[in-house]
Design a protein around this motif. Structure first.
Motif, PDB file in Angstrom:
ATOM      1  N   ALA A   8      12.333 -11.306   8.175  1.00 58.11           N
ATOM      2  CA  ALA A   8      12.832  -9.326   8.111  1.00 58.11           C
ATOM      3  C   ALA A   8      11.477  -9.078   8.301  1.00 58.11           C
ATOM      4  O   ALA A   8      10.824  -9.339   7.517  1.00 58.11           O
ATOM      5  CB  ALA A   8      13.683  -9.076   7.082  1.00 58.11           C
ATOM      6  N   ARG A   9      11.365  -8.129   9.522  1.00 61.35           N
ATOM      7  CA  ARG A   9       9.772  -7.471   9.720  1.00 61.35           C
ATOM      8  C   ARG A   9       9.629  -6.530   8.067  1.00 61.35           C
ATOM      9  O   ARG A   9      10.895  -5.699   8.451  1.00 61.35           O
ATOM     10  CB  ARG A   9       9.646  -6.812  10.613  1.00 61.35           C
ATOM     11  N   VAL A  10       8.607  -6.013   7.516  1.00 53.92           N
ATOM     12  CA  VAL A  10       8.460  -5.406   6.235  1.00 53.92           C
ATOM     13  C   VAL A  10       7.768  -3.984   7.496  1.00 53.92           C
ATOM     14  O   VAL A  10       6.530  -3.830   8.017  1.00 53.92           O
ATOM     15  CB  VAL A  10       8.151  -5.266   5.954  1.00 53.92           C
ATOM     16  N   PRO A  11       8.695  -3.221   7.688  1.00 59.59           N
ATOM     17  CA  PRO A  11       7.709  -2.069   8.919  1.00 59.59           C
ATOM     18  C   PRO A  11       7.660  -0.334   7.915  1.00 59.59           C
ATOM     19  O   PRO A  11       7.233   0.488   8.102  1.00 59.59           O
ATOM     20  CB  PRO A  11       9.092  -1.016   9.209  1.00 59.59           C
ATOM     21  N   ILE A  12       6.486  -1.159   7.361  1.00 60.86           N
ATOM     22  CA  ILE A  12       5.850   0.230   6.319  1.00 60.86           C
ATOM     23  C   ILE A  12       4.547  -0.264   5.942  1.00 60.86           C
ATOM     24  O   ILE A  12       3.600  -1.142   5.887  1.00 60.86           O
ATOM     25  CB  ILE A  12       6.361  -0.080   5.083  1.00 60.86           C
TER      26      ILE A  12
END
Lengths: 149, 382, 415
Positions: A8-12
């Motif tokens: 999962a990408r962590v878009p932060i």
């Protein structure tokens, strides 16, 4: 059995406001006036660029700012075919030179971009001088690059 | 106090560029199979030391979810935030103190698949001078070091390519290595993508997903684990100043000091003669001659002759990275610890195709920071 | 045969404060190092090795000791970096202890710091859970991996701590007023510590009760500040302490230990939510440390406690888990004044973590404050006046899962 782990990408993106500190602030202010500043250790007389608040050898606090010469000798260099920004290595159209330069009055070598009419022209031992932006605004780009003197 | 500390168990993953399992399962399976190999349980380990890093793990307090995966649940545990060899150094100190008899050390990262290595390296630079200027980074630092060495000692691009091929051939025979380029030639290396010359893509270590676990024990407790312990007879570590313009890129006084300390502890007077092989943590192929010379393994400036004579090859006078070194696999945080595991394997004559004949004493090295600012050195003996 | 180790000096960079926009991280560390050395007759070069640490995601600088090498004196010296979340400072100090106890070094410096004004601590703390949170959003909860899903409900670290506080209050038959009371005590203790961040002389339960609830039962007044500050300590071997002629003016390390549990912010194990207020690991480590220190009854033999409480309910919980107070009896001890600086078991005379929290420094500040109490050098009126033989210092980190315990004393343990 394990396999094909799902990622999962962590878009932060974390944001920071890092402080420049006492010595570097003066250095940056110096750039605005087209000056290169270093600090001089009162004990061993070494002059460090970029300036810092302590001598790593003598462990003495230092605050004596001194101005460094702007024409010096290229001691070492690499020809860069890429830039690295945000962790990405990107090709550049025109290779450029990153050099370590000995400026008069400084014990440290200063790193900088060397601009010449052609890359093969660059040799260690050649004389180079600082080139400034026409209008300086107090940031690192004010000292634009070095060129053959 | 304990007098002598041994490596009594070690295991590394088969390193890859895209691990089929998540990091938790990777280290769980590694430690579990190491325990199984040795016929022990987690209760045989007194203290557990992680080597991981919040930036490479992409999370705050990187060991929050890994504690139970290595058997350290409800156990004595701590974390070194540097290469795994530093965690081994800490474990060594803990055992020497006499308060512990055994320790498990583990280093790991997903450097192949989960993060951009240059990004974590950028975060390692100071945020207010080098980072905003964008000139100095891990790559350009290595290039400036390589360039200084090559100019001073007439070490050519071809010499560097030969050295790269030597390591990649070793890596090809190493079952754990991630990077397999069996047919790579000197020409291939010379023609590979230019980054910061003289550094090309082929010279860059193989950032990979992987882990390494090592068990250390006191002399007293070693028998429980193995009949063939590998002794840690000397250790040293030292850090250089930060700004590259203030460093001696070739002399590497700090690395040399760390090595001298380790040699002194191990009673080694002439490392060139007394060391049988070296495992060095090189992020770039060009670092090998510089490090080896700073560590007193070869005469300063002899890199060209060493390559020509094959002195650092497996059959040579002093093989360097018979495992292929980080050019074969560089799972950050584990890389230096892998050097210890590889050296132990050699000393126990378990290195298969890469076996160095008659090896009894080895030197192991790890680095952290741009241009190997922090170095750790072990001398190990069978 | 064990090698005895003593803490001979403790230095702060100055008073802990919210913001230091005038300096960078190396410049924050430098005065703490100089102060610690300045209190001794040592020269900087006599420091043989350094152990350092902070929580580097807070400031966005990976391994900042590399940058700070000249500022603390680490250039051309052995340097090791240790970090374990909130317990970082204590873990750093323990590593420094082993540098000496191993016989490898005689004079070692431990440094912990944090400069919270350079990032957002709550965002930094959410970084613990972000990878879990996003896989949860994307793929649904994965109960088989017993993640800290309950903690996700709260936000920051107060969310997780609220579960623990609620559980503690239930067990101890105590109310939110007890948390208010202990919080007020810590802020008034801090007023007697010239280095403490939130100094509120005469702070009352009512003052704390006025502050808004963040996540019941925790109020704003129960939480720690985010501080900028650094601490440096010098540890030496017994032989060196003798050589320096200072054996009577040092704090001896008599016992120390650390331990790790799983992330305990409401883990789901076999369908049950684990109790974050149980803190079994702390009991185990404390027992081991007391035995090493030769302490049979901690209630008699330990005179002062410095516990790590990021949230005020923990100031009640930890003395119980450390075996200093019967389980559930801390509220009673508080009410009868036993935890006051002049009470029978002074608790955090320094004002504790709820008054001052530069995270990478905090767990070492507990040890440093314990050392100052043993040496009789705590400044500004927070020195405990009765005779002190032993002090316990505690730290916790991670998701309420790492624990460190140390006992310092006036006389070393006999070999």
């Amino acid at each position: 059995m394990p396999g094909n782990v799902v990622r999962a990408r962590v878009p932060i993106t974390f944001s920071y406001k890092n402080r420049v500190g006492h010595a570097l602030e003066q250095y940056i202010n110096g750039l605005k006036e087209k000056k290169i500043l270093g600090v001089k250790c009162p004990a061993c007389k070494k002059v460090y660029v970029p300036p810092r608040t302590v001598c790593g050898k003598c462990h003495k606090p230092i605050d004596q700012m001194v101005e460094i010469g702007q024409e010096g000798v290229l001691k070492n260099f690499t020809t860069a075919h890429v830039t690295i920004a945000n962790g990405e290595i990107t090709d550049v159209q025109q290779p450029y030179i990153i050099g370590l330069i000995k400026l008069p009055g400084a014990s440290s070598l200063i790193s900088g971009i060397i601009k010449t009419s052609s890359v093969p022209e660059v040799k260690t031992g050649m004389k180079v001088k600082a080139v400034w932006k026409e209008t300086t605004q107090g940031d690192y780009n004010d000292l634009a690059y070095f060129e053959p003197a | 106090m304990n007098e002598r500390v041994a490596v009594v168990g070690y295991k590394q993953t088969k390193h890859t560029f895209d691990s089929p399992v998540a990091r938790e399962r990777m280290i769980y399976e590694l430690v579990k199979s190491l325990f199984k190999d040795l016929g022990i349980t987690r209760d045989d380990i007194d203290t557990f030391i992680f080597a991981s890093n919040d930036f490479t793990d992409g999370r705050t307090i990187s060991e929050v979810y890994t504690v139970p995966r290595i058997g350290s649940f409800m156990k004595d545990e701590t974390k070194v935030e540097a290469d795994g060899l530093n965690a081994a150094l800490y474990a060594y100190m803990r055992i020497l103190s006499g308060l512990y008899e055994t320790a498990l050390v583990i280093g790991f990262s997903m450097a192949g698949s989960e993060f951009r290595v240059p990004l974590t390296q950028a975060y390692t630079l100071d945020p207010v001078y080098e980072r905003p200027r964008g000139i100095i980074n891990f790559y350009s630092t290595a290039a400036l070091q390589a360039s200084a060495y090559m100019k001073k000692y007439k070490f050519t691009d071809e010499d560097l390519a030969r050295l790269t091929v030597k390591n990649l051939q070793n890596a090809n025979n190493n079952p754990y290595a991630a990077r397999k380029e069996p047919t790579i030639s000197v020409e291939d290396v010379l023609n590979s993508k230019p980054l910061y010359l003289p550094i090309r893509q082929a010279h860059v270590s193989a950032y990979a997903d992987g882990a390494c676990a090592v068990i250390l024990s006191s002399k007293k407790a070693a028998k429980k684990f193995t009949d063939t312990p590998v002794w840690i007879d000397g250790v040293g570590h030292s850090m250089d100043t930060y700004y590259i313009g203030d460093r001696d890129l070739l002399g590497m006084e700090h690395l040399s000091a760390a090595a001298k300390k380790a040699y002194k502890m191990a009673g080694i007077k002439n490392p060139k003669k007394e060391i049988d092989f070296a495992e060095l943590h090189t992020n770039f192929a060009s670092e090998e001659p510089v490090f080896a010379e700073a560590m007193g393994l070869f005469k300063p400036g002899s890199g060209k002759d060493v390559v020509k004579n094959g002195d650092s090859g497996i059959g040579g006078a002093l093989p360097v990275n018979p495992s292929g070194g980080p050019l074969g696999a560089n799972p950050i945080n584990a890389t230096g610890l892998i050097r210890l595991a590889e050296a132990s394997e050699q000393l126990r004559k378990e290195a298969g195709k890469n076996q160095v004949k008659g090896a009894k004493t080895a030197v192991v090295h790890a680095q952290d920071g741009p241009g190997a600012q922090l170095n750790t050195v072990f001398v190990v003996r069978r | 045969m064990k090698r005895n180790v003593a803490i001979i000096s403790v230095g702060y960079n100055g008073r802990f404060v919210s913001k230091r926009p005038d300096i960078n991280i190396p410049e924050l560390i430098q005065p703490a190092v100089d102060t610690a050395i300045g209190k001794t007759k040592l020269k900087h070069d006599q420091i043989e090795a350094y152990v350092v640490g902070n929580m580097h995601t807070f400031e966005g600088i990976n391994q900042p000791h590399l940058w700070a090498s000249d500022h603390f004196g680490g250039s051309k010296k052995p340097v090791m970096r240790v970090a374990t979340g909130g317990s970082t400072g204590a873990s750093v100090y323990q590593a420094a202890y082993y540098h000496v106890a191993s016989g490898m070094y005689d004079v070692v410096m431990a440094i912990g710091w944090e400069k919270h004004d350079e990032g957002d601590a709550q965002v930094g703390l959410m970084g613990i859970l972000l990878p879990e949170a996003f896989s949860l959003f994307n793929f649904g909860p994965d109960m088989s991996e017993d993640r800290g899903v309950a903690g996700l409900g709260g936000g920051g670290s107060t969310g997780g701590a609220a579960f623990q506080a609620m559980s503690y209050l239930t067990k101890a038959h105590a109310g939110i007023e007890h948390i208010d009371r202990v919080a007020a005590m810590m802020r008034s203790n801090a007023a007697k510590n010239p280095y403490a961040h939130l100094q509120q002389p005469g702070c009352t339960e009512a003052d704390i009760a006025k502050t808004p609830i963040i996540s019941y039962p925790l109020r704003y007044g129960h939480t720690c500040p985010t501080s900028c500050g650094a601490i440096a300590m010098i540890l030496v071997s017994e032989e060196k302490a003798k050589k320096f002629g200072i054996t009577d003016r040092v704090a001896w390390v008599k016992g120390l230990g650390s331990g790790a549990s799983d992330a305990t912010t409401g883990n789901i194990i076999e369908g049950q939510i684990t109790d974050p207020a149980e803190q079994y690991m702390c009991k185990v480590v404390a027992k081991k440390v007391y035995s090493m220190a030769g302490i049979k009854d901690p209630r008699k033999d330990i005179q002062v406690a410095e516990v790590y409480s990021g949230f005020s309910h923990q100031d009640l919980m930890w003395p119980e888990r450390l075996g200093l107070v019967d389980e559930g009896k801390s509220p009673e001890m508080l009410d009868k004044g036993a935890f006051a600086i002049d009470g029978e078991l002074p608790l955090n005379p320094s004002g504790g973590v709820t008054s001052t929290n530069a995270i990478g420094a905090s767990a070492m500040v507990r040890v440093g404050e314990a050392a100052l109490q043993v040496m009789g050098l705590a400044e500004g009126g927070h020195q405990v006046q009765r005779k002190i033989e032993n002090v316990v210092a505690h730290g916790w980190g991670g998701l309420f899962q790492f624990v460190t315990v140390t006992v310092l004393g006036r006389t070393p343990v006999k070999k």
